[in-house]
Motif scaffolding. Sequence first.
Motif, PDB file in Angstrom:
ATOM      1  N   THR A  42      49.032  38.602  49.121  1.00 46.86           N
ATOM      2  CA  THR A  42      48.979  39.830  48.840  1.00 46.86           C
ATOM      3  C   THR A  42      48.807  40.288  47.389  1.00 46.86           C
ATOM      4  O   THR A  42      49.538  39.734  46.429  1.00 46.86           O
ATOM      5  CB  THR A  42      50.251  40.492  49.244  1.00 46.86           C
ATOM      6  N   GLN A  61      45.890  43.761  40.296  1.00 42.56           N
ATOM      7  CA  GLN A  61      44.770  43.039  41.263  1.00 42.56           C
ATOM      8  C   GLN A  61      44.122  43.976  42.161  1.00 42.56           C
ATOM      9  O   GLN A  61      42.775  44.225  42.352  1.00 42.56           O
ATOM     10  CB  GLN A  61      45.137  41.976  41.816  1.00 42.56           C
ATOM     11  N   GLY A  71      44.863  32.358  34.930  1.00 46.14           N
ATOM     12  CA  GLY A  71      46.086  32.381  35.747  1.00 46.14           C
ATOM     13  C   GLY A  71      46.456  33.721  36.013  1.00 46.14           C
ATOM     14  O   GLY A  71      47.717  34.117  36.529  1.00 46.14           O
ATOM     15  N   SER A  72      45.602  34.933  35.695  1.00 42.40           N
ATOM     16  CA  SER A  72      46.082  36.546  35.960  1.00 42.40           C
ATOM     17  C   SER A  72      45.593  36.805  37.309  1.00 42.40           C
ATOM     18  O   SER A  72      45.807  37.991  37.977  1.00 42.40           O
ATOM     19  CB  SER A  72      45.539  37.073  34.982  1.00 42.40           C
ATOM     20  N   GLY A  73      44.918  35.768  38.194  1.00 35.05           N
ATOM     21  CA  GLY A  73      44.655  36.195  39.373  1.00 35.05           C
ATOM     22  C   GLY A  73      43.207  36.617  39.727  1.00 35.05           C
ATOM     23  O   GLY A  73      42.736  37.271  40.744  1.00 35.05           O
ATOM     24  N   LYS A  74      42.352  36.452  38.795  1.00 30.25           N
ATOM     25  CA  LYS A  74      40.948  36.886  38.863  1.00 30.25           C
ATOM     26  C   LYS A  74      40.402  36.417  40.293  1.00 30.25           C
ATOM     27  O   LYS A  74      39.696  37.017  40.942  1.00 30.25           O
ATOM     28  CB  LYS A  74      40.123  36.508  37.807  1.00 30.25           C
ATOM     29  N   THR A  75      40.395  35.105  40.558  1.00 31.62           N
ATOM     30  CA  THR A  75      39.685  34.359  41.682  1.00 31.62           C
ATOM     31  C   THR A  75      40.108  35.127  43.014  1.00 31.62           C
ATOM     32  O   THR A  75      39.522  35.224  43.894  1.00 31.62           O
ATOM     33  CB  THR A  75      40.058  32.922  41.691  1.00 31.62           C
ATOM     34  N   GLU A  76      41.472  35.575  43.164  1.00 35.54           N
ATOM     35  CA  GLU A  76      41.916  36.221  44.096  1.00 35.54           C
ATOM     36  C   GLU A  76      41.417  37.398  44.138  1.00 35.54           C
ATOM     37  O   GLU A  76      40.938  37.881  45.460  1.00 35.54           O
ATOM     38  CB  GLU A  76      43.436  36.505  44.241  1.00 35.54           C
ATOM     39  N   ARG A 102      39.888  26.238  47.511  1.00 32.07           N
ATOM     40  CA  ARG A 102      40.367  27.713  47.649  1.00 32.07           C
ATOM     41  C   ARG A 102      39.392  28.569  48.535  1.00 32.07           C
ATOM     42  O   ARG A 102      39.778  29.411  49.329  1.00 32.07           O
ATOM     43  CB  ARG A 102      40.567  28.199  46.348  1.00 32.07           C
TER      44      ARG A 102
HETATM   45  P1  ADP Z   1      42.447  33.201  37.541  1.00 26.92           P
HETATM   46  O1  ADP Z   1      41.144  33.086  38.430  1.00 26.92           O
HETATM   47  O2  ADP Z   1      42.717  34.420  36.794  1.00 26.92           O
HETATM   48  O3  ADP Z   1      42.981  31.852  36.589  1.00 26.92           O
HETATM   49  P2  ADP Z   1      43.831  32.910  40.143  1.00 26.92           P
HETATM   50  O4  ADP Z   1      43.399  33.665  40.990  1.00 26.92           O
HETATM   51  O5  ADP Z   1      43.465  31.258  40.142  1.00 26.92           O
HETATM   52  O6  ADP Z   1      43.881  33.365  38.661  1.00 26.92           O
HETATM   53  O7  ADP Z   1      45.450  32.789  40.179  1.00 26.92           O
HETATM   54  C1  ADP Z   1      46.410  31.801  39.528  1.00 26.92           C
HETATM   55  C2  ADP Z   1      47.313  31.465  40.737  1.00 26.92           C
HETATM   56  O8  ADP Z   1      48.209  32.404  41.093  1.00 26.92           O
HETATM   57  C3  ADP Z   1      46.665  30.919  42.034  1.00 26.92           C
HETATM   58  O9  ADP Z   1      47.544  29.784  42.213  1.00 26.92           O
HETATM   59  C4  ADP Z   1      46.761  31.882  42.894  1.00 26.92           C
HETATM   60  O10 ADP Z   1      46.537  31.569  44.171  1.00 26.92           O
HETATM   61  C5  ADP Z   1      48.230  32.639  42.419  1.00 26.92           C
HETATM   62  N1  ADP Z   1      47.812  34.071  42.701  1.00 26.92           N
HETATM   63  C6  ADP Z   1      47.034  35.144  42.495  1.00 26.92           C
HETATM   64  N2  ADP Z   1      47.140  36.109  42.773  1.00 26.92           N
HETATM   65  C7  ADP Z   1      48.301  36.241  43.501  1.00 26.92           C
HETATM   66  C8  ADP Z   1      49.081  36.978  44.228  1.00 26.92           C
HETATM   67  N3  ADP Z   1      48.910  38.306  44.221  1.00 26.92           N
HETATM   68  N4  ADP Z   1      50.191  36.731  44.828  1.00 26.92           N
HETATM   69  C9  ADP Z   1      50.591  35.336  45.009  1.00 26.92           C
HETATM   70  N5  ADP Z   1      49.939  34.444  44.202  1.00 26.92           N
HETATM   71  C10 ADP Z   1      48.749  34.695  43.690  1.00 26.92           C
END
Ligand code: ADP
Length: 751
Positions: free
Chosen positions: A210, A215, A241-246, A278
Motif C-alpha cells: 500500500t 508515493q 529506498g524512498s519507494g520510487k520503484t513501487e 520484483r
Molecule cells: P527506490 O526505488 O526509491 O530505491 P523501492 O521502491 O525499492 O525504493 O523501495 C524500497 C523498499 O521499500 C523496497 O523493499 C520496497 O518494497 C519497500 N516499499 C516501498 N514502498 C513501500 C510501501 N508503501 N509500504 C511498504 N514497503 C514499501
Amino acid sequence: MDRSEDMKYANIIVNISHENLDKTFQYRVPDDLKASISIGDYVSIPFGKSDKVINGYVLELTDRAEYDPAKLKEIISIDTDSRLVEHKLIRLAYWMKQTYGSTMITALKTVLPIKKIVKEKEEKSIVLAIPESEALLQLEQFVKKHRTARERLLRELINEKELDHRLVTTKLNVSTATVNALEKQGILTVEKKRVYRNTAGTEKQKSPVTLNNEQKRISDSIIDDYRKGIRKTYLIHGITGSGKTEVYMEIIDAVVSEGKQVIVLIPEIALTYQTVMRFLRRFGDKVSTIHSRLSSGEKYDQFERARKGDVSIMIGPRSALFTPFENVGLIIIDEEHESSYKSDNMPRYHAVETAEELAGLHGASVILGSATPSLDSYHRAKNGDYELFTLKERIGDAKLPAVHCVDMRQELKNGNRSMFSDRLKELIEDRLDKNEQIMLFINRRGYSGCVSCRACGHVIKCPHCDVSLSKHINGKLICHYCGYEKESSPVCPKCGSSTIKEMRAGTEQVEDAVKKMFPYAVTLRMDADTTKKKDSYEKILAAFANREADILIGTQMIVKGHDFPYVTLMGIMVADMSLNAGDYRAAERTFQLLTQAAGRAGRADIPGDVVIQTYQPEHYAIEAAVGQDYEKFYDEEIAYRSLMDYPPVGHMLAVLTEGGTREEVDRYSGALADKLKDAIINGPYAPGISIIGPADASISKLNDIYRKIMYIKSKDTDKLGKVKEFIEDYCDANNDRGIRVTLDRDPVRGY
Ligand code: ADP
Ligand code: ZN
Ligand code: ZN
C-alpha cells in the motif's frame, strides 16, 4: 527535417529483417505523393525485371539522383499504417542520425533488431518438489553447513515455488551443478517451461504494497494525467529506498491495464535478480528482460515476444528502448543520471532524449527517476519542461547514515601518513568487533595510480596510448588501454631524481594496507581486474552478501544499486580523485558518486556511518554530498555551467578526428576548423557559436591512433545542428581513408 516537397527521390529498403541493411533502391517520388511522403513510410514499388509489386520502407528522401533519373521507377503508393512498429523505429533512426550524427544505415542498425538464425533455446524452470515444511528443515541444514549457494536457491524457491532457470544461473549466480545436485536430492525438479500464460500467473502474484501518502500523490497525479490523455515527462527525485520503484509499478499497472506497453530502463549494473524478481512477482509473464549478456539471438527472441504481444513490459539497459512494441504508453528510466544511458557508439544517442522522441511517436509519457538527477534533467524540471516530484523520506525506519568529512591535509600535518584517517581506522575496528560489514570505495583500479616525479612533475605514460601507466603489485607498470607493460624504474627517466612514486592509491594498494592494519579481516576486491571473467562480478557480490568477507574494496562498481543489509560503514578513500578528472562533468560525477556511496551504508535498522576522506573539503560538490543537499549542489553547479555556457545551459558538439599519423590528423582537423570558422564568420550561424580547439585529446593516442578533439559550443541547438551538417558535408566531400571523424553532441565523458 528536410522538407519532403523538395525531395524528388526516395531510397527504399525492401527487407529489414536481414543483416544486410545496406542495400537500398532508389525510386522517383510521384508529384502527388511529394507532400505526404516521409521517412519510415511503408510503400508499394515495382521491383525487378518483372515489375512485381512489393513493399519497402523509405529510408531517405533526397534531391540527388544516384542513376539516370529517366531510368528510375516510380513509387506506386504509400501504404503506411501508423501503428506499424517499423514506421516508428525508422523515424526514430532518422531522428537519431539527424540529432547525433551518423549514417542512416548505422542508425538503423542500432534500432532494428538483427535477425540471426539461431537454434531454438528451450526455456526451463526450476520447481520446488518437496512440501514447504520439509524445505524449511532442509534450508536450516544448508545454513548450518554454510552451503550458501544452495541456501540462496532454496530460499528463493520457498518464496516463489517456481523459478526461471536462466535467471537462477545468471542473476542468482547459482551454478548449473548446484541445481543438478539439488535435483538429485529430490528437492527440486527442472522442467520444460510451460506455455506462457496470458493470465500473468495469478498464483505467483503477490498483492502490491500500500503506497504511502507521498508515493500515492505522485502515482495518482501521473495516472490521472494519463487517463486524461496528457502526455509529458516527469522527474521523480527521490533518495534510494524512498519507494520510487513501487510508484513505477503502480503506474505501469494502470498503463498496461489500458492495453498499452511499457519500457523500463535500468542501468545494466542495477539489473539484478532482486530487481527483476520484483517486477516478475507483480506482473508475472507480462514481463521480459534483456541485458548485455544475452546473445543477439536470445535478444532477438525477447524482442519477438514483444512484437507478438506475448509480453507488455520490457526491462533492460538503454537498447531496450528499441523493443518493437506496437503501442507504447510509458517509458521509465530509473537512475536517469547514469552515464551508461549515453551510447558510446555512433550514433551517440542519449537514452533520455531518445525516449522522449520515441514517446512522441507513440503518444507515450516518460518518467525519469533518480536520487541524484542529472543537471540536465533537473534544469529542464526547473524550467517547467518536466514535472518534478520529490520523495523525501526513506520507507520504514531506515535512517540516513551519519556522514563524516575528514581533511586529509590535516591528517598529514598530524603525522598520519597512512591512507586511513584516524576516524576511518577507529570505525573499521569498531565494525570488525561488531561483526558488521564495511565497504571501501576508491575511484581507481590497479595497485596504484599514475607514477609521477615529485621533483620535475614527469608522469610515466604508455608510448602507444598516451595514458599514464599504473603500478601493479608485481612492480610492473601497466597500460590499462592496450595492456603495454614495462619495468618500473627507481629514478625519474627525465631528471634522475628518486622522488618518483605513485601518486594515488588503487584498489590493490588499499587491500594491502587493510591486510596490514587489520590482519584478521577477510577482504574481497572488486575492480575491472577481478571482474574480467564471466560472472565474476556476480560471484563477488554474492560472496559479500553471504557475509563471506568483512570488507569489500572496490571501484565505482560497488557503489551502485546493491543492497547489503549488514554494511554499516562506507569509507571513501580519496573523494578528490574524480574531481580532478579534467572535464566539465567532474564535479557532477563526484557528487553523484559520493551520494550513492553514502546511500550504501545503514539500509536496515542498524544506523550507518560514511567517512569521506578528501584534500578539498571546501569544494561545493563535497560539501553538498556531506550535507546530502542536492539543491545546494545544483545551485552552485548550474551557476558554473551558465558562466561557461556548458550543458545544460549551452550545448556542445565534440568533434573527434582520428588517424594513423600525427601530421595527417593535425592537417585534417586544422583544415576542417578553418573552413568551419570561415563558415561561421561569413555564414548564417554567427553570432552565438564558438570553436574550442582543435587540440590533442586528453588521450591523444590510443592503440597507435592519434586523436584530436574540437568542441563547438552554442546555446542554440538549431545552429549546432547546422554545424553538424556542415561537418558531415565537409567530411563527405573531403573523404580521406586514413581519417575518421566522430561526432558527439553534449558528451558525458571526456575525450
Ligand atoms: P527506490 O526505488 O526509491 O530505491 P523501492 O521502491 O525499492 O525504493 O523501495 C524500497 C523498499 O521499500 C523496497 O523493499 C520496497 O518494497 C519497500 N516499499 C516501498 N514502498 C513501500 C510501501 N508503501 N509500504 C511498504 N514497503 C514499501
Ligand atoms: Zn623527475
Ligand atoms: Zn597503451
